[in-house]
Design an enzyme around this catalytic site. Structure first.
Site, PDB file in Angstrom:
ATOM      1  CE1 TYR A 182     -17.224   6.337   0.865  1.00  0.00           C
ATOM      2  CE2 TYR A 182     -19.227   5.020   1.187  1.00  0.00           C
ATOM      3  CZ  TYR A 182     -18.870   6.255   1.727  1.00  0.00           C
ATOM      4  OH  TYR A 182     -19.779   7.005   2.235  1.00  0.00           O
ATOM      5  CE1 TYR A 208     -21.099   5.640   5.002  1.00  0.00           C
ATOM      6  CE2 TYR A 208     -23.487   5.416   4.876  1.00  0.00           C
ATOM      7  CZ  TYR A 208     -22.346   5.605   4.445  1.00  0.00           C
ATOM      8  OH  TYR A 208     -22.318   6.087   3.142  1.00  0.00           O
ATOM      9  CE  LYS A 225     -20.864   9.985  10.159  1.00  0.00           C
ATOM     10  NZ  LYS A 225     -22.061   8.757   9.234  1.00  0.00           N
ATOM     11  N   PRO A 238     -15.422  14.617   2.960  1.00  0.00           N
ATOM     12  CG  PRO A 238     -15.500  14.453   0.469  1.00  0.00           C
ATOM     13  CD  PRO A 238     -14.473  15.154   2.050  1.00  0.00           C
ATOM     14  CG  HIS A 274     -28.864   3.024   0.041  1.00  0.00           C
ATOM     15  ND1 HIS A 274     -27.366   3.177  -0.380  1.00  0.00           N
ATOM     16  CD2 HIS A 274     -29.526   2.757  -1.195  1.00  0.00           C
ATOM     17  CE1 HIS A 274     -27.680   3.606  -1.599  1.00  0.00           C
ATOM     18  NE2 HIS A 274     -29.064   3.593  -2.101  1.00  0.00           N
TER      19      HIS A 274
END
Length: 395
Positions: free
Chosen positions: A201, A386, A297, A293, A72
């Site tokens: 998200y 990220y 991580k 979550p 991704h």
């Protein structure tokens, strides 16, 4: 029995450490309280940082990940009705993440362990480390009713939050840091095509939602729910209907639903213990820290612990650099706290805290949303965290 490094726990961190050390010619023995089927039955995260991917390749267990995993280059945030794509690759100089389930990582590592013939003992009861500050630590355990002993040079505690490793350190030597959140995540796994080719998200007044995936045919979705909710309260139909309500109409229109393969509710918490070592015992992964979550991580911080401990032990056995052992906790914790900060930040940015948040905190939350999603510097901040911050050199 005798080995060089005894590893407590056959989850992904214990197996990865064992695989790396075995490849380097360092003897390991892994002890696991549960059965192999139980270990593989844990449903966990599926977003791997660039550093974790590189470490799995170094361990020689990346063939299936590279063939089946999904690279991704970005991630989407839905905030205040606005859809923002964060171009991870462009904002970080080419770094990406890999979507590949933790269950599959564990399966690959188990198969590698079996193939190389390195010892692993499942269903080991009453595992207990001893003489951690002595010259020769050892572990006792029971197997089939017989007490057995493992003599070793070092012990890696990769046995999770409820494991024996951290509990074996005198409590007066430990400092615990913890934050509990007033909600949990209800997760649903289904054999349906993902809603989007990248993760979404979503912040919404009804609560947070995450649209994730495990493959091109298997999806994983999450809803923020009150802590008092039970899985039994949520039928498949209720879950899908609520997910639609938390997504923009044009996004929800593409949602493909199906029967749940698995549903569970996990409370969100942040936790760190310091230090992460005591004598010859080193804590790895969930044994030392837990993250919500939201920042993806958990497994990645465990992998960075493994990376530091592996590289230190390599130098110890090859160069006699026992002085580096004392640096493990300091190195690991610096990265852990940065991972904790990002997970805390993402949780605060995207969730509805309701009555648990005062007017000031609400204004700060809104200011963060407006700044980070409308600023190039803010987007870079999210992107570089990220994909994973770089590992430090040992010296």
């Amino acid at each position: 029995m005798k080995t060089q490094v005894a590893i407590i726990g056959a989850g992904p961190s214990g197996l990865l450490l064992g695989q790396l050390l075995h490849q380097a010619g360092i003897d390991t023995l892994i002890l696991e309280r549960q059965t192999p089927d139980y270990v593989l039955g844990r449903i966990r995260a599926g977003v791997l940082e660039q550093g974790t991917v590189d470490l799995l390749r170094e361990a020689g267990v990346a063939r299936r990940m590279d063939a089946e995993g999904l690279v991704h280059e970005g991630v989407e945030l839905l905030v205040d009705g606005k859809r923002v794509r964060i171009d991870l690759k462009a904002l970080t100089g080419g770094k990406t993440v890999m979507v590949y389930g933790q269950t599959e990582v564990t399966r690959d590592l188990m198969q590698a362990r079996e193939a190389c013939g390195a010892p692993i003992i499942y269903s080991a009861d009453k595992v207990q480390p001893h003489d951690l500050q002595g010259a020769q630590p050892y572990i006792t355990f029971e197997k089939d009713g017989q007490v057995q002993r493992v003599d070793c040079d070092y012990i890696a505690g990769c046995d999770g939050f409820h494991g024996v490793a951290r509990q074996s350190i005198p409590q007066e030597l430990l400092t615990h840091y913890e934050r509990e959140y007033p909600f949990g995540w209800l997760g649903l796994l289904a054999d349906t095509p993902p809603l989007n080719h990248e993760l979404i998200y979503a912040q919404h007044e009804r609560g947070f939602a995450l649209c994730s995936q495990r493959s091109l045919t298997r999806s994983r979705y999450y809803l923020q729910v009150p802590l008092g909710d039970r899985v039994e309260d949520w039928s498949d139909e209720r879950f899908w209907n609520e997910l639609r309500k938390r997504l923009p109409q044009e996004v929800a229109a593409d949602l493909v639903t199906g029967p749940a393969l698995e549903k569970s509710i996990a409370p969100l918490r942040s936790y760190v213990v310091e230090p992460m070592q005591h004598g010859k015992l080193f804590l790895v992964g969930d044994a030392a820290h837990i993250v919500p979550p939201t920042g993806a991580k958990g497994l990645n911080l465990a992998a960075s612990d493994v990376c530091y401990l592996y590289r230190i032990l390599l130098r110890v056995y090859r160069e006699g650099r026992v002085d580096l052992l004392e640096k493990y906790s300091e190195l690991a914790l610096r990265r852990v706290w940065k991972g904790e900060r990002f997970s805390w930040f993402m949780t605060n940015l995207l969730h509805d805290f309701g009555e648990h948040q005062d007017a000031w905190a609400q204004k700060m939350q809104q200011a963060d949303r407006e700044y980070f999603l409308n600023s190039h510097a803010g987007l870079v901040n999210i992107a570089e965290n990220y994909v994973g911050l770089p590992y430090e050199e040992l010296d």
